[in-house]
Motif scaffolding. Structure first.
Motif, short mmCIF file in Angstrom:
data_model
loop_
_atom_site.label_atom_id
_atom_site.label_comp_id
_atom_site.label_asym_id
_atom_site.label_seq_id
_atom_site.Cartn_x
_atom_site.Cartn_y
_atom_site.Cartn_z
N VAL A 90 0.85 -1.19 0.00
CA VAL A 90 0.00 0.00 0.00
C VAL A 90 0.89 1.24 0.00
O VAL A 90 1.84 1.34 0.79
CB VAL A 90 -0.93 0.01 1.23
CG1 VAL A 90 -1.77 1.29 1.27
CG2 VAL A 90 -1.83 -1.23 1.22
N TYR A 91 0.56 2.19 -0.88
CA TYR A 91 1.34 3.43 -1.01
C TYR A 91 0.49 4.63 -0.60
O TYR A 91 -0.72 4.66 -0.84
CB TYR A 91 1.82 3.62 -2.45
CG TYR A 91 2.78 2.56 -2.92
CD1 TYR A 91 4.16 2.72 -2.78
CD2 TYR A 91 2.30 1.39 -3.50
CE1 TYR A 91 5.04 1.73 -3.20
CE2 TYR A 91 3.18 0.39 -3.92
CZ TYR A 91 4.55 0.57 -3.78
OH TYR A 91 5.42 -0.40 -4.20
N GLY A 92 1.15 5.61 -0.02
CA GLY A 92 0.48 6.87 0.33
C GLY A 92 1.34 8.04 -0.10
O GLY A 92 2.55 7.89 -0.37
N LEU A 93 0.75 9.21 -0.16
CA LEU A 93 1.49 10.42 -0.53
C LEU A 93 2.43 10.83 0.60
O LEU A 93 2.07 10.76 1.78
CB LEU A 93 0.53 11.58 -0.79
CG LEU A 93 -0.29 11.58 -2.07
CD1 LEU A 93 -1.10 12.88 -2.14
CD2 LEU A 93 0.58 11.45 -3.30
N THR A 94 3.61 11.30 0.25
CA THR A 94 4.49 11.95 1.21
C THR A 94 4.15 13.45 1.23
O THR A 94 3.38 13.92 0.38
CB THR A 94 5.96 11.78 0.80
OG1 THR A 94 6.15 12.40 -0.48
CG2 THR A 94 6.35 10.31 0.70
N ASP A 95 4.76 14.19 2.14
CA ASP A 95 4.56 15.64 2.15
C ASP A 95 5.05 16.24 0.83
O ASP A 95 4.42 17.14 0.27
CB ASP A 95 5.30 16.28 3.33
CG ASP A 95 4.64 15.96 4.67
OD1 ASP A 95 3.46 15.56 4.65
OD2 ASP A 95 5.32 16.08 5.72
N ALA A 96 6.18 15.70 0.33
CA ALA A 96 6.72 16.18 -0.96
C ALA A 96 5.75 15.86 -2.09
O ALA A 96 5.60 16.64 -3.03
CB ALA A 96 8.08 15.54 -1.23
N GLY A 97 5.07 14.71 -2.00
CA GLY A 97 4.10 14.32 -3.01
C GLY A 97 2.89 15.24 -3.02
O GLY A 97 2.39 15.63 -4.08
N ARG A 98 2.42 15.62 -1.83
CA ARG A 98 1.29 16.56 -1.73
C ARG A 98 1.68 17.92 -2.32
O ARG A 98 0.89 18.54 -3.03
CB ARG A 98 0.85 16.72 -0.27
CG ARG A 98 0.15 15.49 0.28
CD ARG A 98 -0.29 15.68 1.72
NE ARG A 98 -0.88 14.44 2.21
CZ ARG A 98 -2.12 14.05 1.97
NH1 ARG A 98 -2.92 14.82 1.26
NH2 ARG A 98 -2.57 12.90 2.42
N GLU A 99 2.90 18.35 -2.01
CA GLU A 99 3.37 19.64 -2.52
C GLU A 99 3.50 19.60 -4.04
O GLU A 99 3.09 20.52 -4.75
CB GLU A 99 4.72 19.99 -1.88
CG GLU A 99 5.24 21.36 -2.26
CD GLU A 99 6.55 21.69 -1.57
OE1 GLU A 99 7.24 22.61 -2.05
OE2 GLU A 99 6.90 21.04 -0.55
N GLU A 100 4.05 18.49 -4.56
CA GLU A 100 4.21 18.34 -6.02
C GLU A 100 2.84 18.32 -6.70
O GLU A 100 2.64 18.96 -7.74
CB GLU A 100 4.96 17.03 -6.33
CG GLU A 100 5.10 16.70 -7.81
CD GLU A 100 6.11 17.58 -8.53
OE1 GLU A 100 6.24 17.42 -9.77
OE2 GLU A 100 6.77 18.41 -7.89
N LEU A 101 1.89 17.60 -6.13
CA LEU A 101 0.54 17.52 -6.69
C LEU A 101 -0.09 18.91 -6.75
O LEU A 101 -0.67 19.30 -7.77
CB LEU A 101 -0.32 16.57 -5.85
CG LEU A 101 -1.80 16.46 -6.23
CD1 LEU A 101 -1.97 15.99 -7.67
CD2 LEU A 101 -2.52 15.52 -5.27
N THR A 102 0.03 19.66 -5.68
CA THR A 102 -0.57 21.01 -5.62
C THR A 102 0.08 21.94 -6.64
O THR A 102 -0.61 22.66 -7.36
CB THR A 102 -0.41 21.59 -4.20
OG1 THR A 102 -1.04 20.71 -3.27
CG2 THR A 102 -1.06 22.96 -4.10
N GLU A 103 1.41 21.92 -6.71
CA GLU A 103 2.14 22.80 -7.65
C GLU A 103 1.82 22.41 -9.09
O GLU A 103 1.60 23.27 -9.95
CB GLU A 103 3.65 22.71 -7.41
CG GLU A 103 4.12 23.42 -6.17
CD GLU A 103 5.63 23.38 -6.04
OE1 GLU A 103 6.30 22.85 -6.96
OE2 GLU A 103 6.15 23.86 -5.01
N TRP A 104 1.82 21.11 -9.36
CA TRP A 104 1.58 20.62 -10.72
C TRP A 104 0.17 21.00 -11.17
O TRP A 104 -0.04 21.50 -12.28
CB TRP A 104 1.77 19.11 -10.74
CG TRP A 104 1.88 18.47 -12.09
CD1 TRP A 104 1.76 19.07 -13.32
CD2 TRP A 104 2.15 17.09 -12.36
NE1 TRP A 104 1.92 18.16 -14.33
CE2 TRP A 104 2.17 16.94 -13.77
CE3 TRP A 104 2.38 15.98 -11.55
CZ2 TRP A 104 2.40 15.70 -14.38
CZ3 TRP A 104 2.63 14.75 -12.15
CH2 TRP A 104 2.63 14.62 -13.55
N MET A 105 -0.81 20.78 -10.28
CA MET A 105 -2.18 21.14 -10.59
C MET A 105 -2.32 22.65 -10.84
O MET A 105 -3.03 23.08 -11.74
CB MET A 105 -3.11 20.71 -9.45
CG MET A 105 -3.47 19.24 -9.47
SD MET A 105 -4.39 18.79 -10.97
CE MET A 105 -5.80 19.88 -10.83
#
Length: 206
Positions: A79-94
């Motif tokens: 099972v995989y979850g978002l890291t803090d860096a992943g949340r930040e990347e998702l927000t910036e990319w969006m």
């Protein structure tokens, strides 16, 4: 304002990040969720690449292993979850995707740019065929959307609305362009026709 170059620019990576934003999942569940939520109608998704994309996201520190599920004799599921860096990347990319128009290169635009290789009458015939298909797509898309409105909030249907709007816009443009070619009001259509009938390329086209 230019969009930032990302470590992973694959639309499937964006879809995976957005899916894991909902909750941690194993790759098979990610695939099921993408299908169930209809994301494969707005994103070109290669499910065979999904595991590789998840591994690449992990390599870049955007997702992490949060659990390993074991059920009876079934193989383990990571099972995989978002890291803090992943949340930040998702927000910036969006934010980039929403705000910054990017030049895309649809193959239809390429075909239009070199349509002179075909006789104008052939172009008319082919675009009439395209227009018929587009009109069917508009009618069925409108019906499907009305049906979806009955069960889903409009918030979850905006990409479907956009797709329908773009098909309608293309149909409208093709309809107008067809009329110009048929009626001979398109500037240069006479030279275009003459080239196919004589084999001589007009000086204006060189």
């Amino acid at each position: 304002m230019a969009a930032k170059r990302r470590k992973l620019g694959n639309p499937l990576a964006l879809a995976v990040l957005a899916t894991l934003w909902q909750k941690p999942m194993h790759p098979y569940e990610i695939a099921q969720t993408l299908r169930r939520q209809g994301k494969d109608s707005s994103t070109k998704i290669n499910y065979g690449s999904l595991y590789t994309v998840v591994q690449n996201l992990q390599k870049h520190g955007l997702v992490e292993v949060t659990d390993v599920e074991r059920q009876g004799n079934r193989p383990e599921r990571t099972v995989y979850g978002l890291t803090d860096a992943g949340r930040e990347e998702l927000t910036e990319w969006m934010s980039d995707l929403m705000a910054v128009p990017v030049k895309e290169f649809p193959i239809f635009e390429t075909a239009l740019s070199v349509m002179g290789v075909l006789h104008p009458d052939e172009v008319v015939r082919l675009l009439e065929e395209r227009l018929n298909t587009l009109e069917v797509q508009v009618a069925s898309g409108r019906g499907a959307l009305e049906k979806l409105y009955e069960t889903l909030p409009r918030l979850f249907l905006v990409e479907t609305e956009y797709q329908l709007h773009m098909v309608q816009a293309q149909a409208e443009w093709v309809r107008g362009f067809l009329a110009e070619v048929r009626e001979g009001t398109l500037p240069g259509v006479d030279m275009w026709r003459r080239y196919h009938e004589t084999g001589e390329l007009p000086a204006e086209f060189q």
